[in-house]
Design an enzyme around this catalytic site. Structure first.
Site, short mmCIF file in Angstrom:
data_model
loop_
_atom_site.label_atom_id
_atom_site.label_comp_id
_atom_site.label_asym_id
_atom_site.label_seq_id
_atom_site.Cartn_x
_atom_site.Cartn_y
_atom_site.Cartn_z
N GLY A 228 -7.59 13.36 -0.94
CA GLY A 228 -7.50 13.66 -2.45
C GLY A 228 -6.31 13.37 -3.12
O GLY A 228 -6.30 13.58 -4.38
N HIS A 229 -5.39 12.55 -2.63
CA HIS A 229 -4.13 12.43 -3.28
C HIS A 229 -3.78 11.02 -3.15
O HIS A 229 -2.83 10.63 -2.13
CB HIS A 229 -3.10 13.14 -2.85
CG HIS A 229 -1.99 13.26 -3.81
ND1 HIS A 229 -0.81 12.39 -3.68
CD2 HIS A 229 -1.46 14.11 -4.73
CE1 HIS A 229 0.17 12.66 -4.72
NE2 HIS A 229 -0.48 13.75 -5.01
N PHE A 230 -4.30 10.08 -3.73
CA PHE A 230 -5.30 9.80 -4.58
C PHE A 230 -6.45 8.89 -3.96
O PHE A 230 -6.03 8.11 -3.46
CB PHE A 230 -5.03 9.38 -5.87
CG PHE A 230 -3.85 10.28 -6.57
CD1 PHE A 230 -4.14 11.61 -7.14
CD2 PHE A 230 -2.54 10.06 -6.54
CE1 PHE A 230 -3.14 12.48 -7.66
CE2 PHE A 230 -1.46 10.79 -7.18
CZ PHE A 230 -2.00 12.01 -7.76
#
Length: 148
Positions: free
Chosen positions: A47-49
């Site tokens: 999720g990052h990124f």
């Protein structure tokens, strides 16, 4: 040198939150040099990124804190003989945190911490993180050794 098996005997952290692979140098009461190899397999990169993976600054600070915890525990053990078996290090504060450059998969993230002040069970540390000898983050950390 302290390998990850020994680190797990010192710190309570485990995957995916154990952020130290090895301690290369430790001078009790003074300083520690440790590192983590950053890989694309890190769960955080989901999720990052997506498509542009950057290791989060808060994770860099946590890695510094873990290295500082190892320094505090190993220093408390030696020469006082304090048993760390029923102790834990609590992170108390972060001051003057700065993020200078991004950390990406494939980087070897090096943590270098020096003791600024130590009184009783409280430790104040100057933490710096590097990739290829380039400063990526810095902060002043405060921690305390307490009973579990």
């Amino acid at each position: 040198m302290i390998d990850v098996v020994e680190i797990q005997k010192i710190l309570p952290h485990r995957y995916p939150f154990l952020l130290i692979d090895r301690v290369c140098e430790l001078e009790t009461g003074k300083s520690v040099y440790a590192y983590k190899n950053i890989t694309i397999a890190e769960q955080i990169f989901e999720g990052h990124f997506p498509g542009h993976p950057i290791y989060p600054g808060v994770m860099i600070i946590e890695g510094m804190a873990q290295a500082g915890g190892i320094l505090a525990f190993k220093s408390a053990e030696d020469p006082s003989g304090l048993s760390i078996e029923n102790k834990v290090v609590y992170f108390m504060s972060i001051d003057r945190a700065k993020f200078r450059n991004p950390v990406k998969p494939g980087d070897k993230l090096e943590y270098r911490l020096e003791v600024l002040k130590h009184k009783g069970n409280v430790w104040v540390l100057d933490g710096k993180a590097y990739v290829d000898d380039k400063l990526v983050a810095e902060a002043e950390l405060k921690a305390m050794i307490v009973d579990k």
